[in-house]
Design an enzyme around this catalytic site. Sequence first.
Site, PDB file in Angstrom:
ATOM      1  N   ARG A  40       0.791  -1.225   0.000  1.00  0.00           N
ATOM      2  CA  ARG A  40       0.000   0.000   0.000  1.00  0.00           C
ATOM      3  C   ARG A  40       0.833   1.290   0.000  1.00  0.00           C
ATOM      4  O   ARG A  40       0.591   2.189  -0.780  1.00  0.00           O
ATOM      5  CB  ARG A  40      -0.934   0.018   1.216  1.00  0.00           C
ATOM      6  CG  ARG A  40      -1.985  -1.070   1.183  1.00  0.00           C
ATOM      7  CD  ARG A  40      -2.819  -1.104   2.446  1.00  0.00           C
ATOM      8  NE  ARG A  40      -3.661   0.071   2.572  1.00  0.00           N
ATOM      9  CZ  ARG A  40      -4.516   0.256   3.578  1.00  0.00           C
ATOM     10  NH1 ARG A  40      -4.614  -0.636   4.526  1.00  0.00           N
ATOM     11  NH2 ARG A  40      -5.237   1.350   3.624  1.00  0.00           N
ATOM     12  N   HIS A  86      -8.517  -3.399  -6.884  1.00  0.00           N
ATOM     13  CA  HIS A  86      -8.134  -2.738  -5.621  1.00  0.00           C
ATOM     14  C   HIS A  86      -9.335  -2.625  -4.685  1.00  0.00           C
ATOM     15  O   HIS A  86      -9.973  -1.570  -4.592  1.00  0.00           O
ATOM     16  CB  HIS A  86      -7.572  -1.346  -5.929  1.00  0.00           C
ATOM     17  CG  HIS A  86      -6.773  -0.753  -4.815  1.00  0.00           C
ATOM     18  ND1 HIS A  86      -5.517  -1.186  -4.476  1.00  0.00           N
ATOM     19  CD2 HIS A  86      -7.065   0.262  -3.951  1.00  0.00           C
ATOM     20  CE1 HIS A  86      -5.058  -0.471  -3.467  1.00  0.00           C
ATOM     21  NE2 HIS A  86      -5.983   0.412  -3.128  1.00  0.00           N
ATOM     22  N   TYR A 130     -18.833  14.024 -10.591  1.00  0.00           N
ATOM     23  CA  TYR A 130     -18.817  15.259 -11.376  1.00  0.00           C
ATOM     24  C   TYR A 130     -17.582  15.376 -12.265  1.00  0.00           C
ATOM     25  O   TYR A 130     -17.607  16.095 -13.260  1.00  0.00           O
ATOM     26  CB  TYR A 130     -18.870  16.486 -10.462  1.00  0.00           C
ATOM     27  CG  TYR A 130     -20.121  16.563  -9.629  1.00  0.00           C
ATOM     28  CD1 TYR A 130     -21.379  16.626 -10.223  1.00  0.00           C
ATOM     29  CD2 TYR A 130     -20.054  16.565  -8.243  1.00  0.00           C
ATOM     30  CE1 TYR A 130     -22.533  16.695  -9.462  1.00  0.00           C
ATOM     31  CE2 TYR A 130     -21.193  16.639  -7.466  1.00  0.00           C
ATOM     32  CZ  TYR A 130     -22.433  16.702  -8.078  1.00  0.00           C
ATOM     33  OH  TYR A 130     -23.566  16.772  -7.325  1.00  0.00           O
TER      34      TYR A 130
END
Length: 837
Positions: A40, A86, A130
């Site tokens: 990670r 993921h 958006y």
Amino acid sequence: MSSDTPDLPDDVADRVKNVRVDEEMEQSYIDYAMSVIAGRALPDVRDGLKPVHRRILYAMHEAGVTSGSSHRKSSNIVGDTMGDYHPHGDSAIYDALVRMAQDFSMRHPLVDGQGNFGSVDGDPAAAMRYTEARMAPIAEELLTDIEKDTVDFEANYDDRLTEPTVLPSAFPNLLVNGSSGIAVGMSTNVPPHNLGEVIDATIHLIDNPDCTVVDLMEYVKGPDFPTAGNIVGRSDVKQAYQTGRGRVRMRAEYHVEEGKRNESIVVTELPYQQNKSKLVERIADDVRDGKLEGIRDLRDESDRNGVRIVVELKQNANTDVVENRLLESHLERTFGVINLALVDGQPKVLTLKEMLEEYVAHRKEVVRRRSEHDLAEAEDRAHILEGRLKALEEVDDVVDTIQNAEDRDAAKEALKETFEFTQEQADHIVRMQLGSLTSMESAEIEAEYEDVTARIERLNEILGSEQELLDVIKGELREVKDEYDDERRTSFIEDAGTVTDEDLIPEEDVVVVLSEGDYIKRVPADTFDAQHRGGKGIIGTDLKEGDRVSTVFSASTHDYLLCFTNQGQVYRLKVYEVPEMSRTARGTSAVNILDLDDGEEISAVVTADDLDFEAEDEFLTMATRDGYVKRTNVSEFGNILSTGIIAISLEDGDELADVEVTNGASDVILGSEHGMAIRFDENDVRPMGRNARGVRGMDLEGDDRVAGVAAVAPDDDRTLLTVTEFGYGKRTNLSEYRKQSRNGKGLVDIKTGDRNGNVVSLDTVADDDNLVAMSEGGQIIRMPVNEISTYGRNTKGVKVMDVEEGDEVAAVSVYNPNAGDDEDEAEEETEAEEADE
């Protein structure tokens, strides 16, 4: 036992494993830590990507969201990445996607975003529903040839798909875009660099494997931040490259603009990862809290064209000082370099050379595997083309053989037996169309066969020669540089060392004024023209109603002063820290400079620059209003806290009146408010600690109090200046004050009474000294002391300052305006003597 309890196997107890809790927790924590480190938080040294970034780019690649496609909703990209590769939550994936699209975070953004992806003000990106995104062109260079078995793949989290363990990476992305992350017990912070510089250094390393980090720094000058700015000095960069760790000083880019009335400091580039809105907010807070003086206005005029923060200065502000304080507190940051990355799955701190070596090793593997893949494909194609050419040579017999066969399988077998075609060639010939038997098609096949043969020969050269393989890597690196390289943004400036405010402020004599209302300011001494004795002077400060001047003293802007208060405390003060203001200005609040208590006033000032804090024969001799005297070695005043320290212990109702520096061989003259004076040997007062009260120095009558103390050196040719509260004063030869034992009543120094008032101050003066006297109402006068006549003791003196009715002289200070010139001449003479020697 309950009837509902299930029957347990007889050997269940044997299958229970006993473990120690500490060992189990240790192993579990190590497993967790390694999962965070490798899975990670840390980038791979080969492609410079963490797993989440790698998976986002690969998901976009698989979905065809490349630089040539239309933008795709970010939520769609995040969903594909989370669903296939993921499974760690959409917010973490979207945050990573956003950062890859920010041109102020990445030196070369890997994602081409459309919509609000945040700003340098710390504004967050719009919601993923958006915004839209697609892969940036340079990101495709990281995935080039991934389909040619150039890297290893592994199963995804649910074994439905496979994902790459690393990307082919056609350029050293770890250095170009940098990386930051916090793992368990370790962190990484690799700064971004200029693409062209990194590629040039990589090519140099390939050509010169034995080169040093210093050699590589001929190409990689240092970090190149997307927000530009400056790097201060090169030594820190060198250390970071040589060790993998270091601290790089970043400084904003700014300039000074001239206005009609004042100047402005304009910031146009910020240090990397500096939040612009918080920077402006912190500067405003410091101005409001009085930590930053001289700033009139602060505006953020930034727009789409770039950063522009305007710090407008006051008309009388020292631009250099404001600039220096902005640098100290706001316009400089430190980037802590930690070149930590995963090498073969293990975290390792790498030097610049080691990072490039690991990348070159990765590219060698990629090019080798790609060449092997291309070679296998080329050989397969050449084999097919050889069959087609052979079939064209015997086209009639081949056609007859196929026509006479019962079916396709029989035709293939006949071709293999009759013409010795291989299975692959026979399959291809049977599928050939009649149109491919034309002479033009035949020529094209022959040309393709020549091209494929040449490609096979070239690939064999690459695989058979280390140098050829390295030449391919260098050529591809140059192509990337030609396509994406741009100008360096971050500049280097020389490290001039720590610049103090004192270095920026011209040395000049000033008058410092402090009022009972705790207002303080400094004014250049030459603001007050020297006047003749007996003048009224001019307005020296604008006081609030009910306020009065309590202290005035002369000093140099570079002086470091010990300020003694009437309550027995001593504070340190650098004169340049007192704001310079106009003659009529009220001043600024003293609490920002001196931590004085209510009712605490400065009663004496000593220049610390003239003191030797290690000398055994140098003392501060103090006198209190009630007539006590104390000597303390200056060594006890070498370390004064910002909140002050005790200089003398006082009895209730007593106050510290004055302080003088003595050398163990001086005489001391105490003067009282009623005009008495006593002279005695300073050794009559034994040295004491700071907390001592002292001994009796003068026997005062009635309500008389000590006004001041003066030190007299042996064979001193100066005179004793005495000034009274109604503006009268005189000078008297020191010889007229005979030496007595301490604690005597002394002799009459000056007549006090209705005309003169009480004594305000006394001091020893030379003929070329200047006197500065200030009244409680703010009037000030400066004059040469030789304007004041010399009289004997027990006289009234002459008018020094014409004080208006109801006003009184508050304080008197003496300084020598030629002292600096004398020091400069002495330095010049010393330098000339050294040059002659």
